[in-house]
Scaffold this motif. Structure first.
Motif, PDB file in Angstrom:
ATOM      1  N   PHE A 187      -2.054   4.684   6.756  1.00 60.39           N
ATOM      2  CA  PHE A 187      -0.812   5.249   7.278  1.00 60.39           C
ATOM      3  C   PHE A 187      -0.281   6.299   6.311  1.00 60.39           C
ATOM      4  O   PHE A 187      -0.358   6.135   5.103  1.00 60.39           O
ATOM      5  N   GLY A 188       0.306   7.343   6.862  1.00 65.23           N
ATOM      6  CA  GLY A 188       0.885   8.399   6.047  1.00 65.23           C
ATOM      7  C   GLY A 188       2.251   8.022   5.523  1.00 65.23           C
ATOM      8  O   GLY A 188       2.786   6.943   5.793  1.00 65.23           O
ATOM      9  N   LYS A 189       2.839   8.932   4.782  1.00 60.38           N
ATOM     10  CA  LYS A 189       4.186   8.745   4.237  1.00 60.38           C
ATOM     11  C   LYS A 189       5.187   8.744   5.380  1.00 60.38           C
ATOM     12  O   LYS A 189       4.993   9.383   6.404  1.00 60.38           O
ATOM     13  N   ASN A 190       6.284   8.003   5.187  1.00 58.75           N
ATOM     14  CA  ASN A 190       7.392   8.038   6.140  1.00 58.75           C
ATOM     15  C   ASN A 190       8.685   7.761   5.384  1.00 58.75           C
ATOM     16  O   ASN A 190       8.672   7.624   4.157  1.00 58.75           O
ATOM     17  N   GLN A 191       9.782   7.655   6.096  1.00 59.98           N
ATOM     18  CA  GLN A 191      11.070   7.492   5.428  1.00 59.98           C
ATOM     19  C   GLN A 191      11.171   6.180   4.649  1.00 59.98           C
ATOM     20  O   GLN A 191      11.927   6.078   3.694  1.00 59.98           O
ATOM     21  N   HIS A 192      10.392   5.172   5.029  1.00 54.61           N
ATOM     22  CA  HIS A 192      10.434   3.884   4.333  1.00 54.61           C
ATOM     23  C   HIS A 192       9.372   3.778   3.242  1.00 54.61           C
ATOM     24  O   HIS A 192       9.488   2.957   2.349  1.00 54.61           O
ATOM     25  N   ASN A 193       8.313   4.564   3.375  1.00 55.31           N
ATOM     26  CA  ASN A 193       7.217   4.557   2.408  1.00 55.31           C
ATOM     27  C   ASN A 193       7.022   5.955   1.848  1.00 55.31           C
ATOM     28  O   ASN A 193       6.534   6.833   2.557  1.00 55.31           O
ATOM     29  N   PRO A 238       1.413   7.112   0.827  1.00 55.15           N
ATOM     30  CA  PRO A 238       0.549   6.593   1.895  1.00 55.15           C
ATOM     31  C   PRO A 238       0.308   5.095   1.711  1.00 55.15           C
ATOM     32  O   PRO A 238       0.370   4.575   0.607  1.00 55.15           O
ATOM     33  N   SER A 239       0.029   4.423   2.810  1.00 56.55           N
ATOM     34  CA  SER A 239      -0.186   2.978   2.782  1.00 56.55           C
ATOM     35  C   SER A 239      -1.585   2.653   3.304  1.00 56.55           C
ATOM     36  O   SER A 239      -1.970   3.119   4.377  1.00 56.55           O
TER      37      SER A 239
END
Length: 192
Positions: free
Chosen positions: A81-87, A90-91
């Motif tokens: 998963f890519g970056k987002n507002q919570h992370n 990358p995950s």
């Protein structure tokens, strides 16, 4: 002159684009990693280091797909998963499904021909990173608060074999006609 200027600007633009993509750390190039590794994998080969009679049919074998009836239905998932507002980073998640033997209330200590184990699907999730060559998934340790250390013991290795194949090596304690045995199992998974 205008054509030369446009050619120079196009060259500078492509040079800048190349420079920006090489500045991205390999473990953060989410789109490329997602394309190459993200997905569900099915076991196509699984072998133990000892011949065991796990299915209690009187014949010992190293073929775990034959001995553990539910193993062919188990999956492995690699989620990227890519970056987002919570992370902010990358995950990467490694999700391993495995059939764990179950005996109800009392687990036998030695082999009893009247006891037939059932199988329960156990799913364990680890965060991971790729090694620098993208040939191995490096799993992060689980928190010590998890209750079943046998279930949460990570695989010895998770290797990328290329062509959509991942090899998982782990140890498992299994109930057999010779009583309880701990074996090393190497399973090869193919991306669906």
């Amino acid at each position: 002159m205008k054509a030369s200027l446009l050619f120079i600007l196009a060259g500078l633009s492509s040079l800048t684009a190349c420079q920006q993509s090489s500045d991205v750390a390999p473990n953060e190039n989410v789109a490329a990693l997602h394309e190459k590794f993200h997905g569900t994998y099915k076991p196509i080969h699984s072998e133990s280091n000892l011949a065991l009679d796990i299915n209690l049919d009187g014949t010992a074998s190293t073929d775990m797909l034959e001995e553990i009836s539910d193993l062919p239905n188990m999956l492995l998932e690699v989620s990227i998963f890519g970056k987002n507002q919570h992370n902010p980073k990358p995950s990467f998640l490694f999700v391993h499904h495995w059939p764990q033997q179950s005996f109800g209330r009392v687990e036998p200590t030695d082999f009893d021909p009247n006891i037939k184990p059932l199988y329960a699907r156990k799913v364990v999730v680890w965060r991971f990173a790729f090694d620098s060559d993208f040939t191995q998934l490096l799993l992060e340790p689980q928190p010590p608060t998890l209750t079943d250390p046998e279930l949460y013991t990570p695989p010895h290795s998770v290797l990328v074999k290329g062509n959509g194949l991942i090899e998982v090596t782990l140890s498992k304690r299994l109930y057999t006609t010779k009583g309880w045995k701990t074996v090393q199992i190497v399973s090869l998974y193919e991306r669906l």
